[in-house]
Structures are given as structure tokens and as C-alpha cells.
Scaffold this active site. Sequence first.
Site, PDB file in Angstrom:
ATOM      1  N   GLY A   1      54.331  45.853  46.480  1.00 36.39           N
ATOM      2  CA  GLY A   1      54.808  44.668  45.769  1.00 36.39           C
ATOM      3  C   GLY A   1      54.860  44.954  44.284  1.00 36.39           C
TER       4      GLY A   1
ATOM      5  N   THR B   1      50.373  42.119  41.191  1.00 34.55           N
ATOM      6  CA  THR B   1      50.306  41.036  42.174  1.00 34.55           C
ATOM      7  C   THR B   1      48.979  41.022  42.923  1.00 34.55           C
ATOM      8  OG1 THR B   1      51.604  42.484  43.588  1.00 34.55           O
ATOM      9  CG2 THR B   1      52.761  40.638  42.583  1.00 34.55           C
ATOM     10  N   GLY B   2      48.121  42.000  42.662  1.00 31.96           N
ATOM     11  CA  GLY B   2      46.787  41.964  43.258  1.00 31.96           C
ATOM     12  C   GLY B   2      46.573  42.946  44.403  1.00 31.96           C
ATOM     13  N   LYS B   3      47.332  44.042  44.417  1.00 30.92           N
ATOM     14  CA  LYS B   3      47.174  45.006  45.521  1.00 30.92           C
ATOM     15  C   LYS B   3      45.777  45.628  45.476  1.00 30.92           C
ATOM     16  CE  LYS B   3      50.951  47.045  44.072  1.00 30.92           C
ATOM     17  NZ  LYS B   3      51.378  46.007  43.124  1.00 30.92           N
ATOM     18  N   THR B   4      45.367  46.052  44.266  1.00 32.00           N
ATOM     19  CA  THR B   4      44.035  46.649  44.119  1.00 32.00           C
ATOM     20  C   THR B   4      42.965  45.615  44.460  1.00 32.00           C
ATOM     21  OG1 THR B   4      44.995  47.871  42.287  1.00 32.00           O
ATOM     22  CG2 THR B   4      42.612  47.993  42.522  1.00 32.00           C
TER      23      THR B   4
ATOM     24  N   HIS C   1      73.475  25.202  20.679  1.00 32.70           N
ATOM     25  CA  HIS C   1      73.500  26.306  21.645  1.00 32.70           C
ATOM     26  C   HIS C   1      72.603  25.982  22.849  1.00 32.70           C
ATOM     27  CE1 HIS C   1      73.651  30.822  22.461  1.00 32.70           C
ATOM     28  NE2 HIS C   1      72.684  30.416  23.273  1.00 32.70           N
ATOM     29  N   GLU C   2      71.360  25.615  22.570  1.00 34.52           N
ATOM     30  CA  GLU C   2      70.427  25.325  23.677  1.00 34.52           C
ATOM     31  C   GLU C   2      70.867  24.075  24.437  1.00 34.52           C
ATOM     32  OE1 GLU C   2      68.446  27.596  24.582  1.00 34.52           O
ATOM     33  OE2 GLU C   2      68.637  28.745  22.735  1.00 34.52           O
TER      34      GLU C   2
ATOM     35  N   ASP D   1      73.020  36.230  26.541  1.00 33.04           N
ATOM     36  CA  ASP D   1      73.743  35.444  27.552  1.00 33.04           C
ATOM     37  C   ASP D   1      74.960  36.212  28.048  1.00 33.04           C
ATOM     38  OD1 ASP D   1      71.973  33.330  27.033  1.00 33.04           O
ATOM     39  OD2 ASP D   1      73.237  32.581  25.396  1.00 33.04           O
TER      40      ASP D   1
HETATM   41  P1  ATP Z   1      49.554  47.477  39.857  1.00 34.44           P
HETATM   42  O1  ATP Z   1      50.697  47.537  40.833  1.00 34.44           O
HETATM   43  O2  ATP Z   1      50.052  47.361  38.437  1.00 34.44           O
HETATM   44  O3  ATP Z   1      48.516  48.546  40.051  1.00 34.44           O
HETATM   45  P2  ATP Z   1      48.071  45.485  41.349  1.00 34.44           P
HETATM   46  O4  ATP Z   1      49.081  44.837  42.251  1.00 34.44           O
HETATM   47  O5  ATP Z   1      47.163  46.487  41.952  1.00 34.44           O
HETATM   48  O6  ATP Z   1      48.797  46.064  40.059  1.00 34.44           O
HETATM   49  P3  ATP Z   1      45.686  44.214  40.491  1.00 34.44           P
HETATM   50  O7  ATP Z   1      45.278  45.369  39.634  1.00 34.44           O
HETATM   51  O8  ATP Z   1      45.023  44.049  41.798  1.00 34.44           O
HETATM   52  O9  ATP Z   1      47.253  44.294  40.694  1.00 34.44           O
HETATM   53  O10 ATP Z   1      45.564  42.851  39.695  1.00 34.44           O
HETATM   54  C1  ATP Z   1      45.300  42.817  38.313  1.00 34.44           C
HETATM   55  C2  ATP Z   1      44.577  41.563  37.927  1.00 34.44           C
HETATM   56  O11 ATP Z   1      45.408  40.425  38.131  1.00 34.44           O
HETATM   57  C3  ATP Z   1      43.348  41.261  38.771  1.00 34.44           C
HETATM   58  O12 ATP Z   1      42.229  41.949  38.314  1.00 34.44           O
HETATM   59  C4  ATP Z   1      43.206  39.761  38.589  1.00 34.44           C
HETATM   60  O13 ATP Z   1      42.602  39.470  37.339  1.00 34.44           O
HETATM   61  C5  ATP Z   1      44.653  39.295  38.505  1.00 34.44           C
HETATM   62  N1  ATP Z   1      45.188  38.812  39.802  1.00 34.44           N
HETATM   63  C6  ATP Z   1      46.254  39.294  40.468  1.00 34.44           C
HETATM   64  N2  ATP Z   1      46.492  38.585  41.583  1.00 34.44           N
HETATM   65  C7  ATP Z   1      45.529  37.638  41.648  1.00 34.44           C
HETATM   66  C8  ATP Z   1      45.213  36.594  42.584  1.00 34.44           C
HETATM   67  N3  ATP Z   1      45.960  36.382  43.664  1.00 34.44           N
HETATM   68  N4  ATP Z   1      44.139  35.813  42.321  1.00 34.44           N
HETATM   69  C9  ATP Z   1      43.382  36.012  41.216  1.00 34.44           C
HETATM   70  N5  ATP Z   1      43.625  36.969  40.307  1.00 34.44           N
HETATM   71  C10 ATP Z   1      44.685  37.769  40.500  1.00 34.44           C
END
Ligand code: ATP
Length: 483
Positions: A90, A94-97, A312-313, A390
Site C-alpha cells: 500500500g 499507511t501503517g504496514k510496519t 479565481h477561487e 490548473d
Molecule cells: P512506509 O511504506 O513509508 O514504510 P508504513 O506503511 O510502513 O510506511 P508505518 O511506518 O507503519 O507506515 O506508519 C508510520 C506511522 O503512521 C505510525 O508509526 C503511526 O504513527 C502512523 N499510523 C499509520 N497508520 C496508522 C493507523 N491506522 N493508526 C494509527 N497510527 C497510524
Amino acid sequence: MFSKGKQLLSQYYCEQSHFTHRENVFSSNKKQNKNNGMYMMDSVPNVTFNDIAGHEEVKKDLQFIIDFLKNPQRYKKMGARMPKGIILYGPPGTGKTLHAKAIAGTSGVPFLTVSGSDFMERYVGVGAKRVRELFKEAREAAPCIIFIDEMDAVGGKRNENSNTEKDHTINALLTELDGFKSSCDKDIVVIGATNRIDMLDPALTRAGRFDRHIAIPLPDCCDRLEIIKVHSKNKPISSTVDLENLAKITIGFSGADIENLLNESAIIAASSEKNEIDNDDIENAFYKITLKGNKKKVDHRHRFELEIVAWHEAGHALVNKLITKQSIPKVTITPSTSGFGGVTFIIPEKTGLLTKRDLINEVMTSYGGRIGEYLLTKNEDLITTGASRDIKQATSNIIKIIKEFGMTEKFGMLYMEGIRDFNQNEIVKEASYISKSIYSDTLQLLMDNCSVLEKIAKALIEKETIYESELDFIINSHIKKTA
Ligand code: ATP
């Protein structure tokens, strides 16, 4: 300038993720091993699924790994084959780690982490040796999770130009994966993360290897609200801040972007010696992140420039309101130090399939800005450079209509990139014809509603920022009834 749709927003956010501050959620019990330049954490992270806001479907999908790590015998008795590897994919941030750590934390097993780029070395054989060492360490720590971030750096597609070192490294990884009948044999779960699953070598993703692929998408509005709540928990946010509205306008933000926005707001509030984070701080942080600049004082501008930006806006906002059902939470002529005169924030009505009409409506909304400027003076010589972004966006849409989506009568359903010698001049001629025709329709629409346009522009000059309710009120009470 108008900010609309995921494509545009994700551009901003991809760029900004370079400087996104990432909080290390489990620094408290972290034990780092330095192993030939690779950092591994071999303690149990104190992160669980409760620390992840939203993503309920993803959490459900991942629950089986936790169950397996906690009750391996139950699965083994059934002869169940667990995936040897899992890919989380993703957009950045987005929070993969976070999900991978939460699996380890919830299961109570050690978490060994390494970045794919750490395997890449100039010297043949070094990467492969590191892969073997990593798995050796994992076997000693089992049951455990191996997390390989930036999977594409080590497992990217091989071709005839691939270097031998990369081949050796991928082969070592495949050998290790094939070495256990399934990851459950050794109670090791290997999780890889990537932003680009399409870049991975098919040998890695085929059945029996990293064959479970789980998407971690950008959060939707409800998930963004949950993420905002998680990251505002430890911050004194003023009760005047409407978190639901913040979730709406942060469309396209990843979880990391949201965390960054709230952190930036807290820094701004603290540096102004405030006791709470208020709307102004959040707005300033928003400017910093999305427009890469600070909010500037509007009254420093020349009166004519102020009027031009307002018209414009107002042009973007009115055209969009007249031809779509999209929501416009905010229109502002507050400039930013990065060069934007103002912004109209538009929330796309739909994601996924777009009709030709949707694409044309986007182009009309883009053109509304320049046409708004023109209608202020009706003098072609006084139009400004303010429409450059634009124009870029509209051109990209028109070219896609012709070349990618096969939506023109002139060319029919042809995918131009697949044709070797197509005539570029013909495409430019068709694009220019479409552009002029859309321009002329938009001009007519705004001329028919010029008094409403003026009212919106005046409200902007007076208030600097107007919100949806006021915009709708102006439009509905002055609109020329056509039906
Ligand atoms: P990358 O692809 O850049 O390595 P990643 O997908 O692994 O990024 P993470 O490193 O897991 O993303 O997320 C970074 C930070 O974003 C987390 O430490 C947290 O603070 C915040 N975060 C992301 N998703 C969430 C979530 N669903 N809920 C709470 N915090 C989130």
C-alpha cells in the site's frame, strides 16, 4: 489553484512523506542488535491492534497469523499449510510496519526487522550471506516474525540487466523460504512490505512463497477520524476544533500524514506559547504540509491581486457546485509562502470508475479559476499566471480522455501507447479542440451566473475563508433558476 481528488492529493502526500516524522511506538522495550550493518529488534514490541485505528478488515485478515502463533498445534493437527510469506502492500505511511509490529506484539513473539535495501551490496554474495544470517537468527528466536521492509529493494523483478548480486540475494531468500515446508514448521512468519507489489519478482510472489497479499490502503473518512482520535489523545486540542471536519478535509492523507499534521500543529501551538492546539494551528500545519509553505497574511497583498485570487477561487467553487454534487468544505484566499494564492478544497463524490462526464467536469472546474479571473476585468491582457497548475491538471485529463480511455470520436478506442508511430501533432490538435470547447462551455456557464460569482468573490475578500454552508447559501439564494 484547486485541490481535488485523490490523484492530486496523493501527489502531495507522496512528496511530503519524505519528511514525515515517524514515531517509534515501541522504543520503550526495544533491544537492538547490530548484525553486519542490519538492525534487528529481537524483543516483543509493545504495540497491539488497539494502537491501530481503523483498518478493521485488514486486522480481521491478519488475525489468523496471531492465532497460529499462539496455537500452532491446532493448525498443525489439521494439516493446515500456512503461507510461507505475507506481503503487506500500500501507499507510504499507511501503517504496514505498524500492522506487522502489532501482530508480533499481540502474539507475544519477537520481531526481527530488516530493510530490503540493507541486503543490497556491491560485493557479490554479501546480500545472500545476510539473508542466511537473518534466517539463522530467526530460527534461534522462533516463534517470531521476520519483517522485511522495502521488499522491492531486495525482491524487485529480475531481467536480463539484473546484477548477479541481486540474483544471489533473491535466490538465497527463495532457498530459505523453500527450506521450511511452511513457515509454521519453524513457527516463523515472514512479512514483507512494499509500496509497489507489481515491482516484485514473480518468483517471490508465486503460490507457496509470499503468496498471501494484503492491501493496506489509504484510510477513508471514518478511519481518518479514528486515526485523528488516536494521535490527538496525548495533545491538548481545543474544544473548538471539529475533528469530524478535519477527517473530511484530510482526504488523501495516510496515517503517518495525519500523525505528522497533529504533531506539526502541536509544535506551532507550543512555539506560540499557547495552552491548547486551536483551529489556527491546525490550519497553519495543513498549509505547511499540503502546500509546502506557511500561511501568509492576506492583507499584505495588493488590492487587485486580492480580487483576482478571489474571483479565481470563486470560479472553481461555483463551476464545481453547478455541475457536480461534490462537497466543498472550504474556499480560501489565504496565500501560502510556497506561492499558492488561494485554494478551493473539493471532496470527490466518487472513487473508482469515472465517466467521461466526470473527467470533463474536472476540466471545467480547473478552467473555472482562469475564467473567474477573466470575468473580473473582461480584459484578456489581465489574466494571470495563477492558473498554471490548473492547466497542467486539465491537460493531463484531456490527454487521458484521448490516449488512455479511448473516449474520443476522432481516435476511437485506441490505446495510443501501444501504437508505435501515432501522429503526436494530431493528438495535440484534438486536445486543443477539446480544451477550447470545454473552455467555451465553462465561460458560458459562469457568464450566465456572473452575479453569483461576484457574490462569492466578495464574500472571500471580506472573510478570507468561506465554508460550505455559506457557499451553498450564496449559491442557492442567488442562482438563476434555469428549470
Ligand atoms: P512506509 O511504506 O513509508 O514504510 P508504513 O506503511 O510502513 O510506511 P508505518 O511506518 O507503519 O507506515 O506508519 C508510520 C506511522 O503512521 C505510525 O508509526 C503511526 O504513527 C502512523 N499510523 C499509520 N497508520 C496508522 C493507523 N491506522 N493508526 C494509527 N497510527 C497510524
